[in-house]
Design a protein around this motif. Sequence first.
Motif, mmCIF file in Angstrom:
data_model
loop_
_atom_site.group_PDB
_atom_site.id
_atom_site.type_symbol
_atom_site.label_atom_id
_atom_site.label_comp_id
_atom_site.label_asym_id
_atom_site.label_seq_id
_atom_site.Cartn_x
_atom_site.Cartn_y
_atom_site.Cartn_z
ATOM 1 N N HIS A 1 0.838 -1.194 0.000
ATOM 2 C CA HIS A 1 0.000 0.000 0.000
ATOM 3 C C HIS A 1 0.877 1.249 0.000
ATOM 4 O O HIS A 1 2.040 1.207 0.397
ATOM 5 C CB HIS A 1 -0.978 0.018 1.180
ATOM 6 C CG HIS A 1 -0.380 0.286 2.527
ATOM 7 N ND1 HIS A 1 0.490 -0.584 3.156
ATOM 8 C CD2 HIS A 1 -0.531 1.329 3.384
ATOM 9 C CE1 HIS A 1 0.833 -0.102 4.344
ATOM 10 N NE2 HIS A 1 0.236 1.066 4.495
ATOM 11 N N ILE B 1 0.827 5.603 0.708
ATOM 12 C CA ILE B 1 0.163 6.744 1.321
ATOM 13 C C ILE B 1 0.777 8.027 0.776
ATOM 14 O O ILE B 1 2.005 8.178 0.738
ATOM 15 C CB ILE B 1 0.311 6.722 2.861
ATOM 16 C CG1 ILE B 1 -0.183 5.387 3.433
ATOM 17 C CG2 ILE B 1 -0.446 7.899 3.481
ATOM 18 C CD1 ILE B 1 -1.649 5.116 3.238
ATOM 19 N N ALA C 1 -4.645 7.442 -0.123
ATOM 20 C CA ALA C 1 -4.102 6.093 -0.015
ATOM 21 C C ALA C 1 -4.558 5.236 -1.168
ATOM 22 O O ALA C 1 -5.633 5.441 -1.747
ATOM 23 C CB ALA C 1 -4.522 5.449 1.306
ATOM 24 N N ASN D 1 -6.021 -3.298 1.452
ATOM 25 C CA ASN D 1 -6.586 -2.697 2.668
ATOM 26 C C ASN D 1 -7.199 -3.757 3.565
ATOM 27 O O ASN D 1 -8.168 -3.504 4.273
ATOM 28 C CB ASN D 1 -7.639 -1.653 2.267
ATOM 29 C CG ASN D 1 -8.000 -0.725 3.404
ATOM 30 O OD1 ASN D 1 -7.166 -0.417 4.257
ATOM 31 N ND2 ASN D 1 -9.256 -0.277 3.438
ATOM 32 N N GLU E 1 -5.354 -0.577 6.626
ATOM 33 C CA GLU E 1 -4.179 0.294 6.572
ATOM 34 C C GLU E 1 -4.349 1.494 5.657
ATOM 35 O O GLU E 1 -3.548 2.436 5.710
ATOM 36 C CB GLU E 1 -2.939 -0.508 6.156
ATOM 37 C CG GLU E 1 -3.061 -1.237 4.831
ATOM 38 C CD GLU E 1 -3.463 -2.692 4.973
ATOM 39 O OE1 GLU E 1 -2.782 -3.560 4.409
ATOM 40 O OE2 GLU E 1 -4.469 -2.955 5.662
ATOM 41 N N CYS E 2 -5.394 1.480 4.836
ATOM 42 C CA CYS E 2 -5.659 2.616 3.946
ATOM 43 C C CYS E 2 -6.820 3.484 4.434
ATOM 44 O O CYS E 2 -7.255 4.399 3.715
ATOM 45 C CB CYS E 2 -5.955 2.126 2.530
ATOM 46 S SG CYS E 2 -4.524 1.413 1.684
ATOM 47 N N CYS F 1 4.710 3.864 6.446
ATOM 48 C CA CYS F 1 3.994 2.610 6.203
ATOM 49 C C CYS F 1 4.783 1.420 6.708
ATOM 50 O O CYS F 1 5.987 1.303 6.449
ATOM 51 C CB CYS F 1 3.748 2.417 4.705
ATOM 52 S SG CYS F 1 2.705 3.661 3.942
ATOM 53 N N THR G 1 -0.289 1.810 8.991
ATOM 54 C CA THR G 1 0.093 3.154 8.563
ATOM 55 C C THR G 1 0.107 4.074 9.775
ATOM 56 O O THR G 1 -0.783 4.005 10.630
ATOM 57 C CB THR G 1 -0.912 3.703 7.533
ATOM 58 O OG1 THR G 1 -0.979 2.809 6.415
ATOM 59 C CG2 THR G 1 -0.507 5.083 7.048
#
Length: 301
Positions: free
Chosen positions: A142, A144, A154, A158, A162-163, A176, A181
Amino acid sequence: MKKFICTFCGKYWCAGEESADRIQYCPFCMAAVPRENIFVAGRCRYGEADSSGWQDMVFLSSGHAHVAGIREDGTAAAAGWNRYAQCNVGGWKDLISISCGGSYTVGVQKDGTALVTGRYVHRGRHIRTWKNLAYAACGNSHTIGLKQDGTVVAVGLNGYGECNIREWRDMEAVACGKHHTVGLRRNRTAVAVGDNTDGQCDIADWSGMVAIACGGSHTVGLRDNGTVTAVGDNTHGQCDVAGWQNIVAIACGNSHTAGLKSDGTLVAAGWNQSGQCDVGDWKEVVSISCGGTHTVGLKKS
């Protein structure tokens, strides 16, 4: 003594400082090893230590097995594992930041747009549509983006949330981990989302922070007094940073942590099976980054 690393076989050896201006030959495989422009410790089987041509570098970032950097003129260089073209940054210019993911690289240009190369994360091509960026941080799967107004965008997998950063505001920095995150607010507090199996997101009480870094499953914060704190997986001692002082920068690998001191020397903690924490003899370092099983330091020019 000075450490030399072979970019072909990944082994290292030591020689006198007077050897620094001459081409060395690896005593193990006899490959020619040019003078280093960066320090490298750890496993470098894909050529992550090959810093030839890396003059005038001002910033470094490490992925799982590749390293990228920005020169003073805003151009980029990269070395290491390139199966997915994650090192194909030769045409990039006007960069203000660069970040390495597991098998991809993201750069942010002066105009706030983004460049990406390598094996894209889920929907990773959308990174090219981002605008008004100040920085981008890459995890394993992922990415960011920190925008100039302190908001965050983001993209990527996910599965652990985390997004889920759409509501974040007034951010100064982002980092990250493998599946989490972390964001640093302008008021020096921190926020985290994603996998918290090992407590890597337990940072709600942090304050006075000036920098953050994420490892695979741990999170490290640098306080404004030069001390460091850490939460998360500590299986290999990667969170044993409580005694560190006079730290000005931090970096995390998958299971190790490094700190740059105000005098240009380093400290490190965590998994050291590949020698990634063997940085005690480094001097005049101005920037650091940690990959999966390696640590890199940019020398003072």
